[in-house]
Design a protein around this motif. Structure first.
Motif, PDB file in Angstrom:
ATOM      1  N   LEU A  77       0.844  -1.196   0.000  1.00 30.30           N
ATOM      2  CA  LEU A  77       0.000   0.000   0.000  1.00 30.30           C
ATOM      3  C   LEU A  77       0.882   1.250   0.000  1.00 30.30           C
ATOM      4  O   LEU A  77       0.727   2.145   0.827  1.00 30.30           O
ATOM      5  N   ASN A  78       1.819   1.246  -0.912  1.00 31.43           N
ATOM      6  CA  ASN A  78       2.679   2.406  -1.177  1.00 31.43           C
ATOM      7  C   ASN A  78       3.680   2.758  -0.083  1.00 31.43           C
ATOM      8  O   ASN A  78       4.276   3.838  -0.118  1.00 31.43           O
ATOM      9  N   GLY A 125       1.476   3.586  -7.450  1.00 33.42           N
ATOM     10  CA  GLY A 125       2.607   4.167  -6.734  1.00 33.42           C
ATOM     11  C   GLY A 125       3.071   5.505  -7.283  1.00 33.42           C
ATOM     12  O   GLY A 125       2.656   5.940  -8.370  1.00 33.42           O
ATOM     13  N   ALA A 126       3.962   6.135  -6.540  1.00 33.06           N
ATOM     14  CA  ALA A 126       4.512   7.440  -6.921  1.00 33.06           C
ATOM     15  C   ALA A 126       5.222   7.351  -8.270  1.00 33.06           C
ATOM     16  O   ALA A 126       5.925   6.391  -8.546  1.00 33.06           O
ATOM     17  N   GLY A 127       5.006   8.347  -9.103  1.00 35.45           N
ATOM     18  CA  GLY A 127       5.691   8.403 -10.389  1.00 35.45           C
ATOM     19  C   GLY A 127       5.113   7.473 -11.443  1.00 35.45           C
ATOM     20  O   GLY A 127       5.591   7.462 -12.584  1.00 35.45           O
ATOM     21  N   ILE A 146       0.133  -1.161  -9.246  1.00 40.85           N
ATOM     22  CA  ILE A 146       0.982  -0.465 -10.216  1.00 40.85           C
ATOM     23  C   ILE A 146       2.136   0.117  -9.403  1.00 40.85           C
ATOM     24  O   ILE A 146       1.936   1.022  -8.583  1.00 40.85           O
ATOM     25  N   LEU A 147       3.314  -0.438  -9.607  1.00 37.55           N
ATOM     26  CA  LEU A 147       4.463  -0.065  -8.766  1.00 37.55           C
ATOM     27  C   LEU A 147       4.986   1.322  -9.128  1.00 37.55           C
ATOM     28  O   LEU A 147       4.712   1.827 -10.236  1.00 37.55           O
ATOM     29  N   PRO A 148       5.750   1.947  -8.241  1.00 41.32           N
ATOM     30  CA  PRO A 148       6.291   3.275  -8.511  1.00 41.32           C
ATOM     31  C   PRO A 148       7.016   3.321  -9.850  1.00 41.32           C
ATOM     32  O   PRO A 148       7.802   2.424 -10.178  1.00 41.32           O
ATOM     33  N   GLY A 149       6.734   4.343 -10.614  1.00 42.14           N
ATOM     34  CA  GLY A 149       7.439   4.562 -11.884  1.00 42.14           C
ATOM     35  C   GLY A 149       6.940   3.727 -13.045  1.00 42.14           C
ATOM     36  O   GLY A 149       7.431   3.872 -14.169  1.00 42.14           O
ATOM     37  N   ALA A 150       5.963   2.848 -12.822  1.00 45.02           N
ATOM     38  CA  ALA A 150       5.481   1.992 -13.921  1.00 45.02           C
ATOM     39  C   ALA A 150       4.623   2.815 -14.883  1.00 45.02           C
ATOM     40  O   ALA A 150       4.042   3.838 -14.509  1.00 45.02           O
TER      41      ALA A 150
END
Ligand code: GTP
Length: 302
Positions: free
Chosen positions: A29-30, A265-267, A281-285
């Motif tokens: 959860l981020n 996620g962020a980005g 959706i992971l950061p930067g994806a």
């Protein structure tokens, strides 16, 4: 008391995401798993953190330092994997007291553990599950351990090793120094046979995040417990179907639809008309325009 996070494994079952991000750094959860663990260890009364990592573990150490949860963090870098027992044995000199907590870097706890600090023996925390397939089963009668079955092949209900321990330094010294060893296979059966190990049942929320399926499930379960769409930016122009956890630093097209049970996620960038449910959706994806995603982990693997 010191707390140790075992964070130097290879994370093979969570590949390809763990090629770039060590498993303990994967977000739940981020929030990176290790940061959630540090909060939990603080709540157990730990005052100093020791992190056992491999050569690429500096990212883990850095995120823990930035979190500020522990004023003092010490890192032990391993030149080769020694397994859970060998890694802990080789870092014993860093422990300041006779007793310390140890946690696997891929499990998540929410809740209280009232009895943990009150025993004279080493303690292994167990959690009751309906299907122990793939976990280490601990046969126990209240606090008394009767035996271990590593990763049963047949679906069995029972208590599993939850990956959290309160150990006595002298007990860990039973392992030979400088050698590869497993806490689960090489130390706990010996301690148990000598009456030096007790079980403590954890009845709060617990999950293991070591496989794609378990990682996704933990997100669903935790979001289920959230009220509404906690974590969603207060004003957003895209469609949100709660529950969701969306970083304010994600860039999401106004025609996209997010949720239910989705983390962004962020980005991360979500293109126009994309629809995402039950996914992380992971950061930067990057999610392309008009993509339809359900039940996936999407990462930035570049
Ligand atoms: P898989 O390769 O997918 O099995 O993941 P893993 O390498 O993380 O192994 P496993 O899930 O069995 O490890 C449980 C915990 O112990 C994880 O948090 C690992 O980071 C940690 N761990 C496993 N082996 C080592 C090791 O040699 N050194 C250190 N410091 N930690 C380890």
């Amino acid at each position: 008391m010191d707390a140790v996070i075992l964070a130097g494994g290879l994370g093979t079952r969570l590949r390809p995401f763990t090629y770039k991000t060590p498993k303990p750094m994967m977000p739940l959860l981020n929030v990176p798993i290790v940061v959630r663990q540090a909060e939990f260890l603080r709540s157990l009364g730990a005052t100093r953190l020791v992190v056992l990592v491999n050569a690429s573990g500096w990212k883990i150490v850095s995120v823990l330092q930035k979190s500020g949860i522990f004023p003092k963090i010490q890192a032990h870098y391993e030149s080769r994997p020694l397994g859970t027992g060998g890694a802990l044995r080789s870092a014993l000199d860093m422990m300041q007291g006779e007793w310390f907590f140890v946690i696997n870097g891929d499990v998540c706890f929410f809740g209280d553990l009232p009895q943990l600090a009150l025993c004279d023996e080493s303690v292994i925390v167990v959690h009751e599950v309906t299907d122990a397939t793939g976990f280490g089963l601990v046969r126990c009668n209240n606090e008394t351990i009767e035996g271990f079955t590593e990763k049963p092949g047949e679906p069995t209900s029972g208590f599993i090793n939850a990956g959290l321990y309160r150990l006595w330094k002298q007990d860990v010294m039973l392992l030979a120094g400088g050698e590869s060893a497993s806490l689960e296979r090489d130390l706990f059966p010996i301690l148990s046979s000598r009456g030096r190990l007790r079980a403590c049942v954890f009845r709060g929320y617990w999950s293991d995040l070591g496989t794609h399926e378990r990682y996704l499930n933990a997100h669903y379960e935790l979001m289920q417990e959230m009220a509404g769409s906690e974590g969603t930016p207060p004003s957003c122009d895209f469609q949100v179907i709660p529950p969701c956890c969306i970083s304010p630093e994600a860039r999401i097209s106004s025609s996209a639809s997010i949720g239910p049970y989705t983390t962004v996620g962020a980005g991360a960038v979500v293109g126009e008309g994309a629809s995402i449910s039950r996914s992380v959706i992971l950061p930067g994806a990057q999610v392309r325009a008009y993509a339809q995603i359900e039940g996936f982990i999407v990462g930035d693997l570049t």
